[in-house]
Design an enzyme around this catalytic site. Structure first.
Site, mmCIF file in Angstrom:
data_model
loop_
_atom_site.group_PDB
_atom_site.id
_atom_site.type_symbol
_atom_site.label_atom_id
_atom_site.label_comp_id
_atom_site.label_asym_id
_atom_site.label_seq_id
_atom_site.Cartn_x
_atom_site.Cartn_y
_atom_site.Cartn_z
ATOM 1 N N TYR A 1 0.829 -1.094 -0.007
ATOM 2 C CA TYR A 1 0.032 -0.179 0.171
ATOM 3 C C TYR A 1 0.838 1.274 0.038
ATOM 4 O O TYR A 1 0.265 2.083 -0.322
ATOM 5 C CB TYR A 1 -1.093 0.002 1.184
ATOM 6 C CG TYR A 1 -2.058 -1.270 1.233
ATOM 7 C CD1 TYR A 1 -1.887 -1.929 0.364
ATOM 8 C CD2 TYR A 1 -2.678 -0.930 2.437
ATOM 9 C CE1 TYR A 1 -2.955 -3.115 0.476
ATOM 10 C CE2 TYR A 1 -3.507 -2.368 2.751
ATOM 11 C CZ TYR A 1 -3.705 -3.217 1.458
ATOM 12 O OH TYR A 1 -4.793 -4.309 1.823
ATOM 13 N N HIS B 1 0.963 -11.610 1.735
ATOM 14 C CA HIS B 1 -0.002 -11.083 1.177
ATOM 15 C C HIS B 1 -0.614 -11.937 -0.024
ATOM 16 O O HIS B 1 -1.752 -11.849 -0.306
ATOM 17 C CB HIS B 1 0.343 -9.586 0.443
ATOM 18 C CG HIS B 1 -0.648 -8.685 0.181
ATOM 19 N ND1 HIS B 1 -0.115 -7.199 0.276
ATOM 20 C CD2 HIS B 1 -1.667 -8.846 -0.144
ATOM 21 C CE1 HIS B 1 -1.435 -6.595 -0.023
ATOM 22 N NE2 HIS B 1 -2.307 -7.551 -0.226
#
Length: 270
Positions: free
Chosen positions: A42, A100
């Site tokens: 992010y 992730h």
């Protein structure tokens, strides 16, 4: 919080940055959220860390999640990336550290990166560990590697148009909490006639109905918003009780509509 509690709902920070991110997290903390979700990918860990450092809410009251990106799964690099994340987040530990995405084409063997993840936890840098975007087969392999009870959650895409029932049920049978991301299907729930009709009955929005539906399925979710009223209403939506008939109506909306499907994604369960 109890040893294996994942506060629900959490606040997602994907695509948020700068002052917008700061204001949104502060609004979430003011509304009662105590679970903040970020990730290396992010690019906002540093800002998240600043907000939590400056917040009046004690660090010990906040459940902080971050995730290791798929290009840093080689064990020594994974560990280095975690140290970088902790530095950016201005904390000595995260409450939850996730892989992730599974390694594309098993370029890095799962045993290697999950063993490194477990070592990071043993060093006290993560209170809990888990995975994200793992299929049924990958989850079974992960449990075989780590043992039962090690994986706190599998974070996967879940919303009314991708209900992911087989994978959700498999996680729950293994005692692994499901965390659903993109719960509002990037806003598409707001336009759905069935959700709008149910929302009208309850005097709320389709987004709130969706949140209540996820809670009824025992799914932790991490909605993201930049509007204070939506941040607050998403949190309060957990007080809404849906009827069996309403749950059945929402079940009919599943159309396998996957939004997060990058090139390195695994072969999804049907």
């Amino acid at each position: 919080m109890t040893e294996r509690t994942l506060p629900n709902p959490g606040f997602g920070t994907y695509r948020l940055e700068g002052d917008t991110l700061k204001q949104s997290i502060n609004a979430a903390l003011d509304a009662g959220y105590r679970h903040i979700d970020t990730a290396q990918f992010y690019g906002n860990e540093e800002t998240v860390g600043e907000v939590l450092r400056d917040s009046s809410v004690p660090r010990g009251d906040i459940f902080l999640t971050t995730k290791v990106w798929f290009d840093r799964l080689e064990p020594s690099d994974l560990k280095q990336s975690v140290d970088e994340s902790l530095s950016k987040l201005k904390t000595e530990y995260v409450d939850l550290l996730l892989i992730h995405w599974p390694s594309p084409n098993d370029d890095v063997p799962m045993r290697d990166y999950l063993s490194a993840l477990k070592e990071v936890k043993a060093e006290g840098k993560a209170r809990h560990i888990g995975v994200s975007n793992f299929t049924i087969a990958q989850l079974d392999q992960a449990v075989e590697i780590l043992g039962k009870g090690e994986i706190l959650t599998n974070q996967i895409e879940v919303h009314p148009f991708l209900q992911n029932r087989k994978l959700v049920e498999h996680c729950q049978n293994l005692g692994i909490q499901v965390t659903g991301f993109m719960p509002l299907a990037v806003g598409k729930v707001m336009e759905d006639p069935v959700l709008k009709q149910i929302a009208g009955v309850h005097g709320v929005t389709p987004a709130e109905i969706t949140m209540a539906w996820l809670k009824a399925r025992d799914i932790v979710t991490i909605p993201s918003s930049t509007k204070q009223r939506n941040i607050e209403s998403n949190f309060k939506a957990f007080d809404i009780e849906l009827t069996e008939a309403e749950m059945a109506d929402i079940a009919t909306l599943d159309r396998g509509e996957r939004i997060a499907n990058p090139d390195m994604a695994p072969k999804w369960d049907e």
